[in-house]
Design an enzyme around this catalytic site. Sequence first.
Site, mmCIF file in Angstrom:
data_model
loop_
_atom_site.group_PDB
_atom_site.id
_atom_site.type_symbol
_atom_site.label_atom_id
_atom_site.label_comp_id
_atom_site.label_asym_id
_atom_site.label_seq_id
_atom_site.Cartn_x
_atom_site.Cartn_y
_atom_site.Cartn_z
ATOM 1 C CE LYS A 1 10.712 -43.239 2.946
ATOM 2 N NZ LYS A 1 11.407 -43.860 4.083
ATOM 3 C CE LYS B 1 10.582 -46.527 0.663
ATOM 4 N NZ LYS B 1 10.995 -46.390 2.017
HETATM 5 C C1 PBG Z 1 11.878 -45.925 6.849
HETATM 6 C C2 PBG Z 1 11.521 -46.742 5.677
HETATM 7 C C3 PBG Z 1 10.247 -47.067 5.211
HETATM 8 C C4 PBG Z 1 10.429 -47.889 4.110
HETATM 9 C C5 PBG Z 1 11.783 -48.044 3.920
HETATM 10 N N1 PBG Z 1 12.459 -47.311 4.894
HETATM 11 C C6 PBG Z 1 8.925 -46.751 5.782
HETATM 12 C C7 PBG Z 1 8.419 -45.381 5.819
HETATM 13 O O1 PBG Z 1 9.036 -44.435 5.336
HETATM 14 O O2 PBG Z 1 7.348 -45.249 6.395
HETATM 15 C C8 PBG Z 1 9.322 -48.477 3.305
HETATM 16 C C9 PBG Z 1 9.685 -49.631 2.457
HETATM 17 C C10 PBG Z 1 8.543 -50.379 1.908
HETATM 18 O O3 PBG Z 1 7.364 -49.971 1.975
HETATM 19 O O4 PBG Z 1 8.791 -51.458 1.362
HETATM 20 N N2 PBG Z 1 12.810 -46.550 7.693
#
Ligand code: PBG
Length: 327
Positions: free
Chosen positions: A196, A249
Amino acid sequence: MARFPELRLRRWRRTPALRGLVRETRLAAEQLVAPMFVRLGRGLREPIGALPGVARLSPDEAVAEAERLRGLGIGAVILFGIPGRKDDTGSEAFDDAAAVQETTRQLKGRVPGLAVMTDVCLDEYTSHGHCGVVRDGDVDNDATLPLLARAAVSHARAGADVVAPSDMMDGRVAAIRRELDGAGFARVAILAYAAKAASAYYGPFREAADSAPKFGDRRSYQMEGGNRREAMREVALDVAEGADAVMVKPALAYLDVVREARERFELPIAAYNVSGEYAMVKAAAANGWIEEKRIVLETLTSIVRAGADFVLTYHAGDAARWLKEGA
Ligand code: PBG
């Protein structure tokens, strides 16, 4: 070896039937996962400005939406919670009566064919907006692990089929697996947000969940986007800790990471077509600059072609409908 003019690749492209025979990547509704933002209440449907077509839903509305999605053949939803109150440790994340848990119970009771995934993280729940316990201006990794594990067990108790830690703490998969098994939830799968990136593509999500960090950013725990080898180390570690599937991601700017993970690992791979990717398509489509349906199906096909077994996407409902209609 035949060559042009004997060899002509256009022969298989001549008619729809011929193209259908040799199609290599087939997109199906059952491999799409629809994200949902849920908050306690009744009859709530609060539109999210930066995510046109997506709303914050109360559990009853989430059930109605899930029934619709299931009818379209969607495989799963993933729930994100909007808490009633935020605090330092994000304690509503592991409150059995909170929105994700309540919605999960209702979904499992009323839409039994649908798999329910839950996002396990603290950022939506903490007053500072970070994904863990903050000490001395940074997120304390080891102090955060037990809270994540508690949240996962609370989701499992509500009936979640899959818990998905998105925090990027080291060691969370093992900590969650241990607690789940200890609490009698050996059947619950872990989908690890493994690779991520600290990405600008999460902007609209942070509006939806009101989860932008109040100070600093997430770079001390989320990965630097340019690091492909490190992404493979993240995946390998989560696999070793017992992840049942791993996620890359965002998806589109990271298709090479999806592909490499596919080549190196045997377990299922997911990709998250995140909020910023969705918002860009919706904005361009609203301006009449692109054909939304074709762009969305092409995009999701490319993510599957890169190697994802399933895709988390805000386009899930629309895409499933278009697939049903026949592209
Ligand atoms: C954290 C989380 C995020 C997303 C999914 N889980 C936000 C982040 O890491 O700031 C982002 C998903 C998206 O942008 O569609 N709980």
